[in-house]
Design a protein around this motif. Structure first.
Motif, short mmCIF file in Angstrom:
data_model
loop_
_atom_site.label_atom_id
_atom_site.label_comp_id
_atom_site.label_asym_id
_atom_site.label_seq_id
_atom_site.Cartn_x
_atom_site.Cartn_y
_atom_site.Cartn_z
N ASN A 26 6.21 -18.04 1.51
CA ASN A 26 5.16 -17.20 0.93
C ASN A 26 4.09 -18.14 0.37
O ASN A 26 4.32 -18.83 -0.62
CB ASN A 26 5.68 -16.29 -0.17
N CYS A 27 2.95 -18.16 1.04
CA CYS A 27 1.84 -19.01 0.60
C CYS A 27 0.57 -18.19 0.44
O CYS A 27 -0.54 -18.72 0.51
CB CYS A 27 1.63 -20.17 1.57
N SER A 28 0.72 -16.89 0.27
CA SER A 28 -0.44 -16.00 0.18
C SER A 28 -1.22 -16.23 -1.11
O SER A 28 -0.74 -16.88 -2.04
CB SER A 28 0.01 -14.54 0.26
N VAL A 29 -2.43 -15.67 -1.14
CA VAL A 29 -3.29 -15.70 -2.33
C VAL A 29 -3.52 -17.13 -2.80
O VAL A 29 -3.23 -17.50 -3.94
CB VAL A 29 -2.73 -14.82 -3.47
N ASN A 30 -4.00 -17.97 -1.88
CA ASN A 30 -4.45 -19.30 -2.21
C ASN A 30 -5.87 -19.45 -1.67
O ASN A 30 -6.59 -18.45 -1.56
CB ASN A 30 -3.51 -20.34 -1.61
N HIS A 31 -6.26 -20.67 -1.33
CA HIS A 31 -7.61 -20.91 -0.81
C HIS A 31 -7.53 -21.66 0.52
O HIS A 31 -8.30 -22.60 0.76
CB HIS A 31 -8.44 -21.69 -1.83
N ALA B 295 6.67 -13.91 9.13
CA ALA B 295 5.37 -14.53 8.80
C ALA B 295 4.30 -13.46 8.87
O ALA B 295 3.36 -13.54 9.65
CB ALA B 295 5.07 -15.68 9.74
N SER B 296 4.44 -12.45 8.02
CA SER B 296 3.46 -11.36 7.98
C SER B 296 2.25 -11.80 7.17
O SER B 296 2.29 -12.77 6.40
CB SER B 296 4.07 -10.12 7.35
N ASN B 297 1.16 -11.06 7.33
CA ASN B 297 -0.05 -11.40 6.61
C ASN B 297 0.13 -11.30 5.09
O ASN B 297 -0.49 -12.04 4.34
CB ASN B 297 -1.20 -10.48 7.05
N SER B 298 1.02 -10.41 4.65
CA SER B 298 1.27 -10.30 3.21
C SER B 298 1.93 -11.56 2.65
O SER B 298 1.86 -11.82 1.45
CB SER B 298 2.16 -9.08 2.92
N LEU B 299 2.56 -12.34 3.52
CA LEU B 299 3.22 -13.57 3.09
C LEU B 299 2.36 -14.81 3.28
O LEU B 299 2.55 -15.82 2.57
CB LEU B 299 4.54 -13.76 3.85
N ILE B 300 1.44 -14.77 4.22
CA ILE B 300 0.64 -15.97 4.48
C ILE B 300 -0.85 -15.74 4.30
O ILE B 300 -1.63 -16.71 4.25
CB ILE B 300 0.90 -16.50 5.92
N GLY B 301 -1.28 -14.50 4.19
CA GLY B 301 -2.70 -14.19 4.15
C GLY B 301 -3.26 -13.97 2.77
O GLY B 301 -2.81 -14.54 1.78
N ASN B 302 -4.30 -13.14 2.72
CA ASN B 302 -5.02 -12.85 1.47
C ASN B 302 -5.55 -14.13 0.83
O ASN B 302 -5.52 -14.30 -0.39
CB ASN B 302 -4.14 -12.07 0.50
N GLN B 303 -6.05 -15.02 1.69
CA GLN B 303 -6.65 -16.26 1.21
C GLN B 303 -8.12 -16.02 0.87
O GLN B 303 -8.78 -15.15 1.47
CB GLN B 303 -6.55 -17.35 2.29
N THR B 304 -8.64 -16.76 -0.08
CA THR B 304 -10.06 -16.68 -0.42
C THR B 304 -10.64 -18.09 -0.48
O THR B 304 -10.02 -19.00 -1.02
CB THR B 304 -10.29 -15.99 -1.78
N VAL B 305 -11.83 -18.23 0.09
CA VAL B 305 -12.53 -19.52 0.04
C VAL B 305 -14.00 -19.27 -0.29
O VAL B 305 -14.56 -18.24 0.08
CB VAL B 305 -12.41 -20.30 1.37
N ASP B 306 -14.60 -20.21 -0.98
CA ASP B 306 -16.01 -20.14 -1.29
C ASP B 306 -16.80 -20.94 -0.25
O ASP B 306 -16.32 -21.96 0.26
CB ASP B 306 -16.30 -20.71 -2.68
N ALA B 307 -18.01 -20.47 0.05
CA ALA B 307 -18.85 -21.16 1.01
C ALA B 307 -20.31 -20.96 0.64
O ALA B 307 -20.70 -19.86 0.24
CB ALA B 307 -18.59 -20.64 2.43
#
Length: 457
Positions: A211-216, A231-243
């Protein structure tokens, strides 16, 4: 006489022995392998109380080896609550290293500010989550198999010496990076809700749970992690990055370098254009920039999905937050905000120039815009404020009723009894200006006569 002196001598020796014995208790700690339960050995008062209550079985204020040996598991939270109360805390666990047989130390949620386990190399499991720890040194704990340290304020975590580690729980911290290259025995990794900008787990071929979700994270490579069970999106997704975003009239660009951009499967900016009657798919990312068509498309962020290289894994969802010094001002025709009359992009702190409204509503006159258009510092919406602008006139006079209505829309209507307004002077509550056809400031018989003449059948 001699006997009495002998008795006094023996009594004196006994007294001296008692005093020496008392000092031995304080300084020698009842032998080399015993530990006095005092502030020198256990600085935290609540920890002293816990140790005394649960491990000093003979209540002599000293931990004997017989009381220390064989203690494999120490679970501080439950003992602390039972001993010191529900809200009691321990900020310092110094002294716990005296339990040399302890292989499982559980000290989560007790208010720790620091934690030193360097003198406990035998530890196999360490649970210390829910504290105030900004760092943890586990470099001397080579036997550690499970490190459970979530919900702290860790900004770094060095586990290069923990090659036996099979499970790591470090979620809800402030980690910006973590080196896992030495931890090839890991089968479970929980590092969600940190500030990770990259994650290399190519060496973790035994990994079953992640589980590496909610990182950058901008990208993620799971091609080597074929042992993963899910490896569902709830476990690996929900990433946020600034640009960073820039405005080059009339275009907007959001720049973001993404490794292996061909792994991007879709973006929220993808569109289909019609070129010479043919549908052409236009990706929202060109390898350097995201290319929105207008500011509306970036106000709530840009989404893209990234293929992680693992056949059964869902694509990782990433939300890009554009960092910009320009803003969008949207102009609506009226307060219903159903019709847009114009949109402008304004640099931070500048004044927005309003568009011209060519389609003026019937019987309305423009007053102003609903919001101040100077010093723009955020995206905003504004609408035109209107006032009534009717063309009123007397349209009939029958049965002593003066009928007034708008000659443009016919909706605004007034009926006034001439008897009720007779002799009304300008400024009076019952004065009706349009009934004062002589325009002399008073409604009288002259006006009556002219109304009759004007509207004679």
């Amino acid at each position: 006489m001699f006997k009495n002196n002998i008795k006094k001598y023996i009594s004196s020796l006994a007294a001296v022995a008692t005093v020496i014995g008392a000092f031995s208790v304080g300084f020698v700690s009842y032998g080399a392998d015993s530990v006095v339960i005092n502030a020198a050995n256990f600085p935290d008062a609540n920890l002293r109380d816990v140790v005394s209550a649960w491990y000093d079985t003979d209540s002599d204020g000293v931990l004997q080896q017989s009381e220390i040996q064989g203690i494999k598991t120490i679970s501080i939270p439950g003992m602390l609550e039972d001993t010191c109360g529900e809200d009691a805390e321990i900020s310092d666990l110094t002294g716990i290293e005296n339990f040399t047989d302890c292989v499982r130390l559980r000290c989560g949620g007790i208010g720790l500010d620091t934690l030193d386990v360097s003198k406990m190399p035998q530890l196999v499991e360490l649970t210390c989550g829910g504290n105030n720890l900004s760092s943890i040194d586990v470099s001397q704990n080579a036997n550690l198999e499970w490190l459970n340290c979530p919900s702290n304020v860790l900004s770094t975590l060095d586990i290069s010496a923990n090659k036996k580690l099979t499970r790591l729980d470090c979620y809800i911290n402030k980690l910006t990076s973590i080196d896992l290259s030495a931890n090839t025995a890991l089968t479970a990794l929980y590092c969600q809700q940190n500030d990770l900008t990259s994650l290399n787990i190519s060496a973790l071929t035994a990994l079953k749970t992640l589980n590496c979700s909610v990182n950058h994270l901008k990208t993620l490579d799971l091609s080597a992690n074929t042992a993963l069970e899910k490896a569902s999106n709830s476990l690996i997704g929900n990433q946020t990055v600034d640009a960073p975003a820039r405005y080059e009239d009339p275009a907007i660009f959001v720049q973001l370098a993404i490794e292996n951009p061909s792994n991007i499967t879709s973006t929220s900016l993808d569109r289909v254009d019609i070129v010479d009657g043919v549908e052409v798919s236009v990706p929202g990312y060109d390898g350097v920039d995201f290319t929105p068509q207008n500011a509306d498309e970036i106000i709530n962020g840009i989404e893209y999905y990234y293929n992680t290289g693992l056949s059964f894994a869902e694509d990782m969802k990433v939300t890009v937050n554009p960092i910009r010094n320009f803003y969008q001002v949207k102009f609506f025709k009226d307060e219903t905000k159903t019709e847009v009359v114009g949109t402008v992009i304004v640099n931070k702190g500048e004044t927005a120039t309003a568009p011209e409204i060519t389609d003026t509503p019937q019987c309305k006159a423009f007053v102003n815009w609903s919001t101040d258009l100077t010093n723009i510092t955020t995206d905003m919406e504004t609408y035109a404020v209107w006032k009534d602008d009717h063309s009123l006139a007397v349209t009939s006079f029958n049965d002593n009723i003066v009928h007034i209505e708008c000659t443009k829309c016919g909706k605004q209507q007034i009926d006034a009894s001439f008897t009720a307004i007779l002799n009304a002077e300008k400024g009076a509550e019952n004065y009706v200006a349009l009934a004062d056809v002589n325009n002399d400031g008073i409604i009288n018989g002259k006006d009556y006569a002219r109304l009759l003449n004007t509207f004679r059948n």
